[in-house]
Design an enzyme around this catalytic site. Structure first.
Site: not given
Ligand code: URA
Length: 242
Positions: A103
């Site tokens: 993310d």
């Molecule tokens: N899980 C999440 O919530 N975000 C990420 O970036 C990776 C795994």
């Protein structure tokens, strides 16, 4: 690194590995001008390989670990003009793409490569490749809530597989809990949604490990090539070493 001839042919897009084996057995393949009919034969990146006397296109494979900072999108361009992974990769010797995604506000380990076979194998759910994250949340997380994550929680796209959870620290002054979570699925925003489920939304999220790969030796925004042993171990874990 030396690789089996059928894998070299498959990676160059000549045919699937199985069909490449048939092509080798039929005697249509030469390496450095000599016919090679053995399936086990291995060659390095400089070997000159032809099929029916036509050279195959051998793109050098490259593998980098990148420490993605927060506030960077895991793409090579962004229509909204945000910082992307590409902004950090000018010095790499060939075009690479990120394997999977993190993310915008998650930091940590991203594998970058031009090896499509390895990338697919890492992301394929059947291979159950482990990914580990460090999670910071506000408050003291009771053991029974962590146990829910260990067992599996119901998200809108299904129940999560059992996760490995290690409680790392509770900071009295800041009233925050730090724990590590290891999962092998790749549901969208999975860790954040799992933490929402137990009522402890993620404040900070860092991926520190994928299979045998770690962030060792890297600062935020830096990339380093995989060492040969790291790559060999990774290929073994994901099953692309044959
Ligand atoms: N899980 C999440 O919530 N975000 C990420 O970036 C990776 C795994």
């Amino acid at each position: 690194m030396e690789e089996r001839l059928q894998k070299i042919l498959a990676a160059a897009g000549v045919a699937s590995r199985r069909v490449a084996e048939k092509i080798i057995l039929s005697g249509r393949v030469k390496v450095n001008g000599k016919p090679v009919k053995e399936l086990g034969a291995k060659f390095g990146p400089k070997a000159f390989v032809t099929v029916d006397d036509k050279p195959i296109k051998r793109e050098g494979k490259i593998y980098y670990i990148f420490y993605k900072p927060r506030g960077v999108v895991t793409t090579l361009s962004d229509p909204q003009g945000r910082k992307t992974v590409a902004d950090y990769l000018d010095s790499l010797p060939a075009r690479v793409f990120p394997v999977g995604r993190l993310d915008y506000n998650t930091e940590g380990l991203l594998l970058l490569t031009n090896d499509g076979l390895l990338a697919q194998s890492i992301m394929h759910p059947k291979n159950e490749i482990k990914k580990s994250y460090r999670v910071l949340v506000v408050g003291l997380v009771p053991q029974e809530k962590l146990d829910l994550l260990r067992i599996g929680v119901k998200l809108e796209d299904g129940v999560t597989a059992p996760a490995i959870i290690d409680l790392l620290a509770y900071d009295h002054d800041k009233n925050t809990t730090l724990f590590a979570i290891t999962i092998h699925e790749g549901k969208n925003r999975q860790v954040r949604r799992m933490c929402d489920y137990i009522g402890f939304p993620v404040r900070q999220l860092l991926r520190y490990k994928i299979a045998n790969l770690t962030l060792n030796g890297l600062k935020r925004g830096q990339a380093r090539p995989l060492a040969e042993e790291e790559l060999a171990a990774l290929q073994k874990v994901v099953g692309t070493d044959e």
